[in-house]
Design an enzyme around this catalytic site. Structure first.
Site, PDB file in Angstrom:
ATOM      1  N   TRP A   1      39.932  30.808 -65.935  1.00 34.99           N
ATOM      2  CA  TRP A   1      40.553  29.491 -66.086  1.00 34.99           C
ATOM      3  C   TRP A   1      39.989  28.672 -64.932  1.00 34.99           C
ATOM      4  O   TRP A   1      40.276  28.942 -63.768  1.00 34.99           O
ATOM      5  CB  TRP A   1      42.080  29.598 -65.999  1.00 34.99           C
ATOM      6  CG  TRP A   1      42.776  28.287 -66.172  1.00 34.99           C
ATOM      7  CD1 TRP A   1      43.051  27.656 -67.353  1.00 34.99           C
ATOM      8  CD2 TRP A   1      43.304  27.446 -65.137  1.00 34.99           C
ATOM      9  NE1 TRP A   1      43.706  26.472 -67.107  1.00 34.99           N
ATOM     10  CE2 TRP A   1      43.884  26.316 -65.754  1.00 34.99           C
ATOM     11  CE3 TRP A   1      43.341  27.532 -63.742  1.00 34.99           C
ATOM     12  CZ2 TRP A   1      44.487  25.294 -65.037  1.00 34.99           C
ATOM     13  CZ3 TRP A   1      43.946  26.513 -63.029  1.00 34.99           C
ATOM     14  CH2 TRP A   1      44.513  25.409 -63.683  1.00 34.99           C
TER      15      TRP A   1
ATOM     16  N   CYS B   1      43.028  33.036 -64.801  1.00 31.29           N
ATOM     17  CA  CYS B   1      42.009  34.055 -64.567  1.00 31.29           C
ATOM     18  C   CYS B   1      42.651  35.431 -64.661  1.00 31.29           C
ATOM     19  O   CYS B   1      43.722  35.680 -64.127  1.00 31.29           O
ATOM     20  CB  CYS B   1      41.302  33.938 -63.223  1.00 31.29           C
ATOM     21  SG  CYS B   1      40.339  32.447 -63.046  1.00 31.29           S
TER      22      CYS B   1
ATOM     23  N   LYS C   1      48.080  31.244 -69.513  1.00 26.45           N
ATOM     24  CA  LYS C   1      49.441  31.742 -69.646  1.00 26.45           C
ATOM     25  C   LYS C   1      50.180  31.800 -68.319  1.00 26.45           C
ATOM     26  O   LYS C   1      51.328  31.408 -68.226  1.00 26.45           O
ATOM     27  CB  LYS C   1      49.400  33.127 -70.286  1.00 26.45           C
ATOM     28  CG  LYS C   1      50.759  33.749 -70.546  1.00 26.45           C
ATOM     29  CD  LYS C   1      51.475  33.050 -71.673  1.00 26.45           C
ATOM     30  CE  LYS C   1      52.858  33.602 -71.947  1.00 26.45           C
ATOM     31  NZ  LYS C   1      53.663  32.668 -72.733  1.00 26.45           N
TER      32      LYS C   1
ATOM     33  N   ASN D   1      40.622  36.381 -58.975  1.00 23.32           N
ATOM     34  CA  ASN D   1      41.677  35.485 -59.481  1.00 23.32           C
ATOM     35  C   ASN D   1      42.376  34.878 -58.267  1.00 23.32           C
ATOM     36  O   ASN D   1      42.826  35.611 -57.393  1.00 23.32           O
ATOM     37  CB  ASN D   1      42.677  36.284 -60.336  1.00 23.32           C
ATOM     38  CG  ASN D   1      43.980  35.521 -60.587  1.00 23.32           C
ATOM     39  OD1 ASN D   1      45.053  36.102 -60.590  1.00 23.32           O
ATOM     40  ND2 ASN D   1      43.898  34.222 -60.787  1.00 23.32           N
ATOM     41  N   GLY D   2      42.437  33.559 -58.230  1.00 22.60           N
ATOM     42  CA  GLY D   2      43.097  32.882 -57.112  1.00 22.60           C
ATOM     43  C   GLY D   2      42.289  31.671 -56.702  1.00 22.60           C
ATOM     44  O   GLY D   2      41.421  31.207 -57.454  1.00 22.60           O
TER      45      GLY D   2
ATOM     46  N   HIS E   1      66.530   1.452 -72.714  1.00 25.03           N
ATOM     47  CA  HIS E   1      66.212   1.029 -71.347  1.00 25.03           C
ATOM     48  C   HIS E   1      64.702   1.044 -71.077  1.00 25.03           C
ATOM     49  O   HIS E   1      64.287   0.960 -69.927  1.00 25.03           O
ATOM     50  CB  HIS E   1      66.944   1.914 -70.335  1.00 25.03           C
ATOM     51  CG  HIS E   1      68.440   1.792 -70.426  1.00 25.03           C
ATOM     52  ND1 HIS E   1      69.119   0.653 -70.057  1.00 25.03           N
ATOM     53  CD2 HIS E   1      69.378   2.646 -70.912  1.00 25.03           C
ATOM     54  CE1 HIS E   1      70.417   0.822 -70.261  1.00 25.03           C
ATOM     55  NE2 HIS E   1      70.599   2.023 -70.795  1.00 25.03           N
TER      56      HIS E   1
ATOM     57  N   GLU F   1      51.631  20.479 -75.749  1.00 23.77           N
ATOM     58  CA  GLU F   1      50.692  21.475 -75.225  1.00 23.77           C
ATOM     59  C   GLU F   1      49.857  22.136 -76.312  1.00 23.77           C
ATOM     60  O   GLU F   1      48.740  22.555 -76.058  1.00 23.77           O
ATOM     61  CB  GLU F   1      51.376  22.514 -74.320  1.00 23.77           C
ATOM     62  CG  GLU F   1      52.165  23.581 -75.016  1.00 23.77           C
ATOM     63  CD  GLU F   1      52.712  24.645 -74.067  1.00 23.77           C
ATOM     64  OE1 GLU F   1      51.999  25.078 -73.159  1.00 23.77           O
ATOM     65  OE2 GLU F   1      53.874  25.068 -74.260  1.00 23.77           O
TER      66      GLU F   1
ATOM     67  N   LYS G   1      56.450  21.587 -75.906  1.00 27.69           N
ATOM     68  CA  LYS G   1      55.836  22.497 -76.881  1.00 27.69           C
ATOM     69  C   LYS G   1      54.850  21.747 -77.760  1.00 27.69           C
ATOM     70  O   LYS G   1      53.737  22.196 -78.003  1.00 27.69           O
ATOM     71  CB  LYS G   1      56.951  23.122 -77.713  1.00 27.69           C
ATOM     72  CG  LYS G   1      56.673  24.480 -78.213  1.00 27.69           C
ATOM     73  CD  LYS G   1      57.096  25.591 -77.263  1.00 27.69           C
ATOM     74  CE  LYS G   1      56.496  25.466 -75.894  1.00 27.69           C
ATOM     75  NZ  LYS G   1      57.105  26.254 -74.877  1.00 27.69           N
TER      76      LYS G   1
ATOM     77  N   ARG H   1      45.084  34.654 -70.030  1.00 26.09           N
ATOM     78  CA  ARG H   1      45.079  34.177 -68.646  1.00 26.09           C
ATOM     79  C   ARG H   1      43.990  33.145 -68.384  1.00 26.09           C
ATOM     80  O   ARG H   1      43.915  32.586 -67.286  1.00 26.09           O
ATOM     81  CB  ARG H   1      44.922  35.351 -67.676  1.00 26.09           C
ATOM     82  CG  ARG H   1      46.121  36.286 -67.648  1.00 26.09           C
ATOM     83  CD  ARG H   1      45.984  37.311 -66.550  1.00 26.09           C
ATOM     84  NE  ARG H   1      45.994  36.698 -65.242  1.00 26.09           N
ATOM     85  CZ  ARG H   1      47.059  36.577 -64.466  1.00 26.09           C
ATOM     86  NH1 ARG H   1      48.220  37.045 -64.864  1.00 26.09           N
ATOM     87  NH2 ARG H   1      46.976  35.995 -63.285  1.00 26.09           N
TER      88      ARG H   1
ATOM     89  N   GLU I   1      62.124  20.254 -73.903  1.00 22.82           N
ATOM     90  CA  GLU I   1      61.319  21.445 -74.220  1.00 22.82           C
ATOM     91  C   GLU I   1      60.497  21.220 -75.506  1.00 22.82           C
ATOM     92  O   GLU I   1      59.335  21.605 -75.594  1.00 22.82           O
ATOM     93  CB  GLU I   1      62.241  22.661 -74.350  1.00 22.82           C
ATOM     94  CG  GLU I   1      61.595  23.921 -74.909  1.00 22.82           C
ATOM     95  CD  GLU I   1      60.393  24.422 -74.131  1.00 22.82           C
ATOM     96  OE1 GLU I   1      60.121  23.919 -73.018  1.00 22.82           O
ATOM     97  OE2 GLU I   1      59.678  25.305 -74.646  1.00 22.82           O
TER      98      GLU I   1
END
Ligand code: M6R
Length: 590
Positions: free
Chosen positions: A73, A2, A585, A97-98, A485, A469, A466, A28, A462
């Site tokens: 978001w 947000c 983000k 936002n929160g 294994h 996502e 990437k 955001r 990483e």
């Protein structure tokens, strides 16, 4: 997670400013967008589910000197028109936002008081409480309302009786910007309007009364609070994506510059003496962060083990508070975060600081929450990173951490090596034909496994994040030695294994992994900096020979190669790499 924005203008149209700000803030959250504008005929609110662009036509018809806006978001309530902000009731409109953790109890209470709720959000309780608490004194109503809230909130509040905005901050980010046209509030500095030339960062609990002429800061008891105003040049951040089709591609191409600027800033801005003392006297070093920042820690752990001879551990910040870690007054915590606002990271390192550790923030965002917790900050100079997937900031984090790990040895030699490896990234990006080939294989696979040993394993983790996502293909980053294994059971002709081989001393063992996958009919790709490996495997796998570099610094190059693979895979599947579904983000909720 947000984004909120608000402007009070001495001249110009606040609606247009807020709309432009929402476009800049969209990283955001992109579940919905909305804005409230104080017009001659009263406050007008427009909101739409989906991307900010859906709001464009409605925003174009609005004009006024004060406005607020929101990109969402979704946390509580599905992405939709009705759950979009601003939330409006009586004389008030709010953007939030929160997360309001006790919203159920507050909603119950307001329902009993006769209020009617129109959304499924936690945020709506705030506007309902404001209406109850308001009897002419806006600041008093704001203070009374937020005293009831548990959780995190950055708020922009409009009231019919006030020609300005009330901002409130607790645990979620908000900055107040000052400039020739007026005053703005915004979740992030890079999304502030270009005319902003100075910022104040409110502290947790602050309430700020903003008009076009001035901003007055108060603490939670409504006592005037003095907050430092710092000069900035907001225009430097609003640089767009130029001729690149996506921010992700642009930002990958800014890697070499990021390494250079991070090195320069280290010697210019860091209290090197104090930092060296922390490193030299550390009884252990804890690297922590979330997502890609955590993955940077996985690579950097090897820098510290090699250089500092001290026990070093890497912890996922969201788990750190529940992990039994031993802290002394000499423990050094390196808190890694692009945004500097990731709630899990900020909370984790706050508690380690309380327990006595030295906390050093490694961040791309000055004035962020993590810098306020930390004893020292080491800047990552990636510049604004708009794409949700972290790329140049990851490499910038590696550069900053490499410099820190070399503080007690030859720091100038370390700097030279970093500039050289930055150049290798530039070289890599001049010829990415192999990325197309491997991306094609990825796009045609049901799952992609990234495998490596040592530093290559850290890169594999990483690379997997990437790819998943932004392409939504299932993937996993795995130690190559662990394949037999368990994961080998998943290998078949529909899966691709990407094996990273940049450490000569481990190459033969990694080649075993190639054989193990190939003999189960799994598809194999290899990313290697070693000519001999490339030559040997060229008939078994799709090979990308990347520029040669030392095993220790090879993650700078191999990770960028894999960012390109992820990018090209996502684009070939028609995904938007800059705004992957369900993500945002900066993750400012726990
Ligand atoms: O701002 P931060 O570095 O603290 O963010 C941490 C993660 O949320 C972030 O790295 C996330 O995993 C990215 N989407 C990865 O590309």
């Amino acid at each position: 997670m947000c984004g909120i924005i608000g402007v009070a203008l001495r001249r110009g149209n606040a609606a247009a400013e807020v709309y432009d700000g929402l476009e800049r803030l969209e990283y955001r959250g992109y579940d919905s967008a909305g804005m409230s504008v104080k017009t001659d005929g009263g406050t007008v609110t427009v909101k739409r589910g989906g991307r900010v662009a859906n709001l464009k036509d409605s925003a174009a018809g609005l004009s006024g000197n004060v406005a607020t806006g929101h990109t969402r978001w979704a946390t509580h309530g599905e992405p939709s028109d009705k759950n979009a902000h601003p939330h409006v009731a009586g004389k008030f409109s709010i953007v939030h936002n929160g997360i309001i953790e006790n919203y159920r109890e507050l909603k119950e209470e307001r329902l009993k008081g006769g209020a009617e709720f129109v959304s499924d959000t936690d945020s709506e309780v705030i506007v309902r409480l404001l209406n109850k608490d308001y009897s002419g004194d806006l600041l008093a109503a704001g203070a009374a309302t937020v005293k009831r809230l548990k959780g995190s909130y950055a708020l922009g509040i409009l009231c019919e009786d006030f020609d300005g905005i009330i901002a409130v901050k607790y645990k979620s980010p908000v900055v107040v910007g000052f400039g020739e046209k007026g005053i703005a509030l915004c979740s992030d500095i890079p999304a502030l309007p270009e005319w902003v030339s100075a910022v104040c960062v409110p502290e947790d609990g602050d309430i700020v009364s903003i008009s076009a002429q001035s901003a007055s800061f108060y603490d939670g008891e409504l006592q005037p609070a003095n907050r430092v105003r710092r000069p900035i040049f907001a225009g430097q951040f609003n640089c767009g994506r130029g001729d690149y089709p996506h921010y992700m591609l642009k930002e990958i191409h800014e890697t070499e510059r990021t390494v250079r600027d991070t090195c320069d800033a280290f010697f210019r801005n860091v209290d090197v003496k104090r930092l060296t003392d922390y490193v030299r006297n550390a009884d252990r070093i804890i690297l922590t962060g979330c997502g890609t920042a955590y993955n940077a820690g996985l690579v950097a752990k090897r820098f510290f083990s090699d250089r500092c001879g001290v026990f070093c551990q890497v912890e996922i910040a969201s788990e750190l508070r529940y992990s039994p870690v031993h802290i002394t007054g000499s423990t050094l915590v390196l808190a890694i975060s692009q945004s500097g606002e990731t709630a899990d990271t900020v909370e984790a390192v706050s508690s380690l600081k309380e327990a006595g550790a030295h906390v050093v923030a490694v961040t791309n965002c000055g004035y962020s929450a993590i810098t306020r917790v930390a004893h020292l900050t080491v800047p990552v100079c990636a510049g604004a990173e708009v794409c949700v997937a972290a790329t140049k900031s990851y490499i910038g984090q590696l550069a900053a951490l490499y410099l820190i790990s070399n503080l007690t040895s030859d720091i100038f030699a370390a700097r030279k090596k970093l500039l050289e490896v930055g150049g290798k990234v530039g070289e890599l990006l001049k010829g990415c034909g192999s990325a197309d080939k491997i991306a094609k294989e990825c796009a045609q696979s049901s799952a992609v496994f990234f495998l490596g040993r040592g530093a290559d394993y850290a890169v594999a983790v990483e690379a997997s994040l990437k790819l998943k996502e932004i392409s939504y293909i299932f993937s996993d980053g795995y130690p190559a030695g662990e394949l037999k294994h368990g994961t080998l059971a998943l290998i078949d002709e529909n899966t691709l294994s990407v094996i990273i081989i940049c450490d000569e001393s481990l190459a033969e063992k990694c080649e075993n992994a190639v054989s193990q996958v190939a003999s189960r009919k799994g598809k194999v790709a290899v990313i290697t900096s070693l000519e001999v490996v490339a030559e040997k495997l060229k008939d078994t796998a799709a090979v990308w020979k990347i520029p040669e570099c030392s095993a220790q610094l090879s993650p700078f190059v191999s990770a960028v190669a894999l960012q390109m693979v992820a990018y090209k895979t996502a684009v070939s599947l028609g995904r938007d790499p800059d705004k992957p579904r369900n993500l945002a983000k900066s993750v400012t909720v726990e």
